[in-house]
Design an enzyme around this catalytic site. Structure first.
Site, PDB file in Angstrom:
ATOM      1  CB  CYS A   5      -7.950   1.558   2.558  1.00 48.61           C
ATOM      2  SG  CYS A   5      -7.642   3.223   3.143  1.00 48.61           S
ATOM      3  CG  HIS A  45      -2.530   2.339   1.610  1.00 48.28           C
ATOM      4  ND1 HIS A  45      -3.330   1.403   0.977  1.00 48.28           N
ATOM      5  CD2 HIS A  45      -3.331   2.985   2.507  1.00 48.28           C
ATOM      6  CE1 HIS A  45      -4.560   1.483   1.476  1.00 48.28           C
ATOM      7  NE2 HIS A  45      -4.587   2.427   2.389  1.00 48.28           N
TER       8      HIS A  45
END
Lengths: 117, 376
Positions: free
Chosen positions: B79, B318
């Site tokens: 991430c 995301h």
């Protein structure tokens, strides 16, 4: 891109009956859930050691998603094995157990380490 | 050299399964170049963050906007891939290696997964069924038990960030914000985490151009990149906290600033518990208090320390490799007073944090913390 049908090696801890067959560093004494030759902390030589069956739940959580062969709900927990490593396990019967709960390895289910409280 | 951000851009964020992944990135790169009033020939090097992008994606993306023939690096740090790209870009400028560097992040999850991210089967915990919501749910249950808190403290994070996201026209989820009761009543996903406490699976791209400070821009006061240490048996701290704390400490030390200097922050809220743990690991709240700060409005828009004014990962979405650069873009807009209805009044110093992924036995794969702005 060629396709392959080889199943990759199973990375989960090896369980023999009700214990995890891991290793411990002869230098810094760090326990590990896997059979390592050298310690990832100090590069010392590791020797095989069996951990469990007892341990303490660090945390647990019910999972409401299908993951691989596991149908929801199922319960995962991080367990600190007695004088041993922290391992990820499946809890039986399904249901969250509070941190600090004593559990015991009872075997595996399709390779997953299974504990009961 | 004192690196500064001279241009930012993003695509829209959402599900775009029929788009070409390159086109998502091109939208972001062109906006960043226009924002900086630069041409492709002005860029000396590029760092491209992507987790599930196809092989060759970095060069394919860049060649389509005239960025060929320069050093190109692809970065995968889960991430935090985009934020690591930004960290490396600013480092290349700070050390004098390059004058202007492009950081790009791009992801198209809608063509890779039908549902949530499938855990990596060659990782021991992934093979044992530890989907990412479950990883965070384990931390949430430990945190709630440790501090004797009710799951409602988690829901306040979702309500706060979805309110901010409702004012972000680029956000994946920009609809009316839910109530705490609606968050708690939404579909259970893992442990205390319900559907509205989980970020959506998002496609999108973001780009940041770092200059050497001679052409203005938003200063990057400090940036720190820490990969996770071993997460050992007996550790009482929830997963990732030590890594975030280490990255933050390095930034405070390098900048001579501290948590009290921060006016606005964007941080990793892939799941509500993530923002709570990160807020505390960064030193912005006392242990056990981050949820209460959200409930009391302290970390909401209009509060003393707004966190995730973009709507965060929970609302903006995301797109893994793009997330960190979308966070940076939001903070640049905040520091330039260009954030419209979600503007944080008087924002002068901004904190950026992204936490990347999990691997068995490691306290997070990667964490980047950066401090931007800093006018006193």
């Amino acid at each position: 891109m060629p396709s392959v049908t080889v199943e990759p090696a199973d990375p989960r801890p090896l369980v023999d009956g009700d214990v995890v067959v891991g290793s411990r560093c002869t230098g810094c004494t760090r326990p590990d859930a896997w059979q390592r030759e050298r310690c990832p902390a100090c590069l010392g030589v590791c020797v095989s050691e069996r951990f469990g069956p007892g341990g303490i739940v660090w945390s647990s959580a019910d999972v409401h998603l299908a993951v691989g062969h596991r149908e929801p709900p199922f319960t995962l927990a991080q367990v600190d094995l007695d004088d041993g490593p922290r391992v990820l396990v499946t809890v039986r019967p399904t249901g969250e157990v509070p941190p600090g709960t004593r559990v015991r390895i009872v075997g595996t289910d399709d390779g997953d380490v299974v504990v009961e409280s | 050299m004192n690196p500064s951000i001279v241009g930012v851009g993003t695509s829209a964020f959402g599900r775009f399964p029929t788009a070409r992944i390159e086109s998502l990135a091109h939208t972001a790169i062109v906006e960043a170049l226009d924002d900086a009033a630069l041409r492709p020939g002005d860029i000396d090097a590029a760092y491209v963050g992507s987790v599930f992008g196809p092989a060759g994606i970095a060069n394919r993306v860049l060649a389509g906007v005239g960025l060929a023939g320069i050093p190109v690096y692809r970065i995968e740090a889960a991430c935090a891939s985009g934020t690591v790209a930004l960290h490396e870009a600013q480092r290349a400028v700070r050390t004098g290696m390059h004058r202007r560097v492009l950081a790009v992040g791009v992801e198209q999850l809608s063509v890779v997964f039908d549902g949530p991210i499938v855990p990596e089967p060659t990782d021991p915990e992934g093979r044992s069924g530890l989907a990412l919501p479950a990883l965070y749910a384990l931390q949430a249950n430990r945190y709630l038990a440790e501090h004797g808190l009710d799951p409602a403290v988690l829901a306040h994070i979702a309500v706060k960030n979805k309110f901010a996201g409702s004012m972000n026209e680029r956000a994946h989820l920009s609809g009316a914000p839910p109530s705490v009761e609606q968050v708690l009543a939404s579909r259970p996903i893992a442990g205390p985490l319900t559907l509205l406490q989980c970020c959506p699976m998002t496609d999108g791209a973001a780009a940041v151009i770092v200059g050497d400070g001679t052409e203005g821009g938003v200063p990057i006061l400090a940036s720190s990149f820490v990969s996770g240490p071993a997460w050992e048996s007996g550790s009482d701290e929830p997963w990732s906290m030590r890594t975030v704390s280490a990255a933050a400490s390095a930034v405070w030390e390098a900048s001579g600033r501290g948590p009290d200097d921060v006016d606005v922050a964007e941080m990793h809220d892939a799941f509500t518990i993530g923002e709570i743990l990160t807020t505390e690991a960064l030193g912005l709240a006392e242990p056990g208090m981050a949820g209460r700060l959200a409930a009391e409005g302290v970390t909401a828009l209009g509060g003393r320390l707004p966190i995730n004014p973009s709507g965060g990962l929970l609302s903006r979405g995301h797109p893994l490799g793009a997330t960190g650069l979308a966070q940076a873009a939001e903070l640049v807009w905040q520091l330039r007073s260009q954030s419209g209805r979600r503007q944080v009044d008087g924002a002068r110093t901004a904190l950026l944090e992204t936490m990347g992924g999990g691997a068995a036995g490691v306290d997070g794969n990667a964490c980047v913390v950066a401090l931007l702005g800093g006018d006193r």
